[in-house]
Design a protein around this motif. Structure first.
Motif, PDB file in Angstrom:
ATOM      1  N   THR A  69      26.141 -12.483  -1.987  1.00 45.28           N
ATOM      2  CA  THR A  69      27.326 -11.797  -2.362  1.00 45.28           C
ATOM      3  C   THR A  69      28.133 -12.117  -3.757  1.00 45.28           C
ATOM      4  O   THR A  69      28.463 -10.995  -4.445  1.00 45.28           O
ATOM      5  N   LEU A  70      28.055 -13.296  -4.035  1.00 44.67           N
ATOM      6  CA  LEU A  70      28.706 -13.601  -5.560  1.00 44.67           C
ATOM      7  C   LEU A  70      27.870 -12.980  -6.739  1.00 44.67           C
ATOM      8  O   LEU A  70      28.497 -12.238  -7.453  1.00 44.67           O
ATOM      9  N   SER A  71      26.669 -12.899  -6.359  1.00 42.37           N
ATOM     10  CA  SER A  71      25.812 -12.225  -7.526  1.00 42.37           C
ATOM     11  C   SER A  71      25.679 -10.710  -7.544  1.00 42.37           C
ATOM     12  O   SER A  71      25.862 -10.190  -8.446  1.00 42.37           O
ATOM     13  N   SER A  72      26.138 -10.277  -6.235  1.00 41.68           N
ATOM     14  CA  SER A  72      26.264  -8.704  -5.994  1.00 41.68           C
ATOM     15  C   SER A  72      27.722  -8.325  -6.836  1.00 41.68           C
ATOM     16  O   SER A  72      27.711  -7.301  -7.637  1.00 41.68           O
ATOM     17  N   ALA A  73      28.576  -9.233  -6.507  1.00 44.53           N
ATOM     18  CA  ALA A  73      29.944  -8.933  -7.308  1.00 44.53           C
ATOM     19  C   ALA A  73      29.939  -8.839  -8.673  1.00 44.53           C
ATOM     20  O   ALA A  73      30.403  -7.926  -9.359  1.00 44.53           O
ATOM     21  N   ILE A  74      29.279 -10.008  -9.256  1.00 42.50           N
ATOM     22  CA  ILE A  74      29.152 -10.133 -10.524  1.00 42.50           C
ATOM     23  C   ILE A  74      28.461  -8.773 -11.302  1.00 42.50           C
ATOM     24  O   ILE A  74      28.560  -8.454 -12.319  1.00 42.50           O
ATOM     25  N   MET A  75      27.098  -8.783 -10.476  1.00 44.07           N
ATOM     26  CA  MET A  75      26.220  -7.771 -11.137  1.00 44.07           C
ATOM     27  C   MET A  75      27.058  -6.324 -11.166  1.00 44.07           C
ATOM     28  O   MET A  75      26.800  -5.571 -12.240  1.00 44.07           O
ATOM     29  N   MET A  76      27.637  -5.964 -10.016  1.00 47.51           N
ATOM     30  CA  MET A  76      28.352  -4.656 -10.266  1.00 47.51           C
ATOM     31  C   MET A  76      29.575  -4.578 -11.137  1.00 47.51           C
ATOM     32  O   MET A  76      29.628  -3.737 -11.760  1.00 47.51           O
TER      33      MET A  76
ATOM     34  N   VAL B  78      33.277  -4.448  -5.039  1.00 47.04           N
ATOM     35  CA  VAL B  78      33.320  -5.769  -5.965  1.00 47.04           C
ATOM     36  C   VAL B  78      34.454  -6.720  -5.053  1.00 47.04           C
ATOM     37  O   VAL B  78      34.085  -7.661  -4.857  1.00 47.04           O
ATOM     38  N   VAL B  79      35.476  -5.868  -4.754  1.00 51.37           N
ATOM     39  CA  VAL B  79      36.599  -6.708  -4.092  1.00 51.37           C
ATOM     40  C   VAL B  79      35.968  -7.421  -2.888  1.00 51.37           C
ATOM     41  O   VAL B  79      36.163  -8.527  -2.434  1.00 51.37           O
ATOM     42  N   ALA B  80      35.313  -6.649  -2.064  1.00 51.42           N
ATOM     43  CA  ALA B  80      34.917  -7.072  -0.813  1.00 51.42           C
ATOM     44  C   ALA B  80      33.652  -8.065  -0.980  1.00 51.42           C
ATOM     45  O   ALA B  80      33.637  -9.098  -0.272  1.00 51.42           O
ATOM     46  N   ASN B  81      33.033  -7.911  -1.838  1.00 54.64           N
ATOM     47  CA  ASN B  81      31.747  -9.024  -1.945  1.00 54.64           C
ATOM     48  C   ASN B  81      32.474 -10.212  -2.682  1.00 54.64           C
ATOM     49  O   ASN B  81      31.973 -11.528  -2.283  1.00 54.64           O
ATOM     50  N   ALA B  82      33.632 -10.091  -3.593  1.00 52.67           N
ATOM     51  CA  ALA B  82      34.286 -11.310  -4.042  1.00 52.67           C
ATOM     52  C   ALA B  82      34.813 -12.043  -2.910  1.00 52.67           C
ATOM     53  O   ALA B  82      34.646 -13.306  -2.780  1.00 52.67           O
TER      54      ALA B  82
ATOM     55  N   GLU C  36      20.360   1.716 -12.310  1.00 46.76           N
ATOM     56  CA  GLU C  36      19.581   0.662 -11.726  1.00 46.76           C
ATOM     57  C   GLU C  36      20.374  -0.429 -11.378  1.00 46.76           C
ATOM     58  O   GLU C  36      19.961  -1.258 -10.586  1.00 46.76           O
ATOM     59  N   ARG C  37      21.230  -0.937 -12.244  1.00 50.34           N
ATOM     60  CA  ARG C  37      22.315  -2.134 -11.931  1.00 50.34           C
ATOM     61  C   ARG C  37      22.901  -1.911 -10.524  1.00 50.34           C
ATOM     62  O   ARG C  37      22.898  -2.786  -9.801  1.00 50.34           O
ATOM     63  N   ILE C  38      23.488  -0.812 -10.487  1.00 52.74           N
ATOM     64  CA  ILE C  38      24.429  -0.597  -9.054  1.00 52.74           C
ATOM     65  C   ILE C  38      23.638  -0.479  -7.802  1.00 52.74           C
ATOM     66  O   ILE C  38      23.690  -0.881  -6.715  1.00 52.74           O
ATOM     67  N   SER C  39      22.299  -0.333  -8.155  1.00 53.48           N
ATOM     68  CA  SER C  39      21.405   0.020  -7.035  1.00 53.48           C
ATOM     69  C   SER C  39      20.867  -1.439  -6.533  1.00 53.48           C
ATOM     70  O   SER C  39      21.018  -1.958  -5.508  1.00 53.48           O
ATOM     71  N   GLY C  40      20.597  -2.101  -7.688  1.00 51.49           N
ATOM     72  CA  GLY C  40      20.218  -3.480  -7.627  1.00 51.49           C
ATOM     73  C   GLY C  40      21.306  -4.390  -6.887  1.00 51.49           C
ATOM     74  O   GLY C  40      21.087  -5.349  -6.016  1.00 51.49           O
ATOM     75  N   SER C  41      22.576  -4.283  -7.176  1.00 52.11           N
ATOM     76  CA  SER C  41      23.556  -5.005  -6.656  1.00 52.11           C
ATOM     77  C   SER C  41      23.700  -4.810  -5.282  1.00 52.11           C
ATOM     78  O   SER C  41      24.472  -5.356  -4.537  1.00 52.11           O
TER      79      SER C  41
ATOM     80  N   PHE D 224      30.276   9.059 -24.147  1.00 54.66           N
ATOM     81  CA  PHE D 224      30.029   9.048 -22.771  1.00 54.66           C
ATOM     82  C   PHE D 224      29.656   7.518 -22.379  1.00 54.66           C
ATOM     83  O   PHE D 224      28.623   6.725 -22.824  1.00 54.66           O
ATOM     84  N   ARG D 225      30.518   6.983 -21.436  1.00 54.86           N
ATOM     85  CA  ARG D 225      30.423   5.920 -21.020  1.00 54.86           C
ATOM     86  C   ARG D 225      30.823   5.734 -19.538  1.00 54.86           C
ATOM     87  O   ARG D 225      31.522   6.185 -18.907  1.00 54.86           O
ATOM     88  N   ALA D 226      29.753   5.007 -18.865  1.00 55.49           N
ATOM     89  CA  ALA D 226      30.063   4.677 -17.533  1.00 55.49           C
ATOM     90  C   ALA D 226      30.403   3.199 -17.171  1.00 55.49           C
ATOM     91  O   ALA D 226      29.512   2.184 -17.644  1.00 55.49           O
ATOM     92  N   GLU D 227      31.534   2.789 -16.179  1.00 54.93           N
ATOM     93  CA  GLU D 227      31.628   1.588 -15.917  1.00 54.93           C
ATOM     94  C   GLU D 227      31.853   1.656 -14.194  1.00 54.93           C
ATOM     95  O   GLU D 227      32.108   2.473 -13.723  1.00 54.93           O
ATOM     96  N   TYR D 228      31.703   0.504 -13.843  1.00 53.60           N
ATOM     97  CA  TYR D 228      31.908   0.387 -12.307  1.00 53.60           C
ATOM     98  C   TYR D 228      33.248   0.868 -11.665  1.00 53.60           C
ATOM     99  O   TYR D 228      33.225   1.673 -10.607  1.00 53.60           O
ATOM    100  N   ASN D 229      34.341   0.639 -12.535  1.00 51.98           N
ATOM    101  CA  ASN D 229      35.611   1.133 -11.936  1.00 51.98           C
ATOM    102  C   ASN D 229      35.794   2.759 -12.326  1.00 51.98           C
ATOM    103  O   ASN D 229      37.000   3.117 -12.026  1.00 51.98           O
ATOM    104  N   ASP D 230      35.004   3.498 -12.934  1.00 45.55           N
ATOM    105  CA  ASP D 230      35.118   4.762 -12.686  1.00 45.55           C
ATOM    106  C   ASP D 230      35.165   5.404 -11.393  1.00 45.55           C
ATOM    107  O   ASP D 230      35.760   6.339 -11.225  1.00 45.55           O
ATOM    108  N   LEU D 231      34.408   4.619 -10.410  1.00 41.94           N
ATOM    109  CA  LEU D 231      34.509   5.193  -9.079  1.00 41.94           C
ATOM    110  C   LEU D 231      35.095   3.922  -8.139  1.00 41.94           C
ATOM    111  O   LEU D 231      34.761   3.015  -7.950  1.00 41.94           O
ATOM    112  N   PRO D 232      36.325   4.664  -7.409  1.00 45.29           N
ATOM    113  CA  PRO D 232      37.143   3.413  -6.844  1.00 45.29           C
ATOM    114  C   PRO D 232      36.344   2.668  -5.594  1.00 45.29           C
ATOM    115  O   PRO D 232      36.675   1.625  -5.368  1.00 45.29           O
TER     116      PRO D 232
END
Lengths: 187, 187
Positions: free
Chosen positions: B41-48, B78-82, B157-162, B64-72
């Motif tokens: 779970t820690l690696s998931s949270a960090i990865m995302m 991330v909060v749940a995994n942390a 790829e990153r969000i799928s992997g996490s 054009f920039r995509a970040e994880y917190n563009d999507l609530p």
């Protein structure tokens, strides 16, 4: 716990009867909660599965129509809720058995095992559904996903409402697992 | 179970030692699983949380920039995994206590209660994340939501992997609850 055994044997009879009474109370509460969960998840599945809305305007080629299975996540939501409500129904006989035989051990362990699996399935369905419902309501400007609820009003109300029964089921499962664990520990 | 007590007292000593050994084995497995869950779970949270991608082309006004917190939903992921990885870390001392004192009862019940709550939280986060990841990959023609993965390749790829670490955590919790229940029943 071996050292305690003679003490347990020397307990007054009233204490033993009281303990059995508490366990029977837990078993009855277990039965009622399963009924509540069955009704909640079944109504959720039906409510979601019967949702569709056709808009009053159309072009020559397209009729604007929204159904739950336009979004694969909602199909998963319906399947998860239907499976869990079927499980609730099937677990009722085992729950009655626990009321009748309050010292039963194996039946409680079987229930905990399946309850945990079903909790995971139902939570997955509910929260995946909730994520899509949120997106339908609010949209996402960064990903350029528009809020479809601006057009499909009653569709959105139905899908939001059907989340309630599903979360009732999740709450029921959490309470059920805690009750079973405390009943097992009370032996 | 009162009627069985004299029989239990009359058991050969080897049997009792063997039973305690099984419970210690379960407690050690519990500890290892918690470590695995913590890492997952820690690696998931960090990865995302560290995922972002800036596309090599831009207009006068927009990069054009995509970040994880563009999507609530990903923020919730991330909060749940942390939170769950912090819980795994905090539960390690209690797990060690169970290894040292294999007849402990209350500590196991406390662990079952919190494990169940955390299982629900983590499953909710994972499956809500999975629902959005699916949407990012496939899009939805009916709702007119485009697949953003066609542009943001490495982001997707990153969000799928996490998701993987997160589902490892879910599996760990299910096994942990079953182990605790069987340990409680073995007393």
């Amino acid at each position: 716990m071996k050292a305690d055994a003679p003490v347990v044997l020397g307990e007054p009879k009233g204490y033993t009867a009281q303990k059995a009474g508490v366990k029977r109370g837990i078993a009855i509460l277990d039965f009622i909660l399963r009924l509540v969960g069955f009704i909640g998840t079944l109504s959720s599945a039906i409510m979601m599965a019967t949702t569709n809305e056709t808009l009053p305007f159309f072009t020559q080629f397209i009729r604007f129509r929204a159904e739950y299975n336009d979004l694969p996540t909602f199909t998963f939501f319906v399947v998860a809720n239907a499976a869990v409500s079927a499980y609730f129904l099937l677990s009722l006989p085992l729950s009655i058995f626990n009321i009748l035989r309050s010292s039963a051990k194996n039946s409680r362990i079987i229930l905990i095992i399946f309850d945990t699996g079903m909790l995971a399935l139902l939570t997955a369905g509910s929260s995946a559904g909730a994520a899509i419902v949120y997106l339908a309501h609010r949209g996402n400007t960064k990903a350029n996903w528009l809020a479809i609820c601006q057009q499909f009003n009653s569709f959105c109300e139905r899908i939001s409402g059907s989340l309630i029964g599903s979360y009732v089921g999740v709450t029921v499962f959490i309470v059920l697992i805690l009750l079973s664990a405390s009943a097992l520990a009370r032996r």
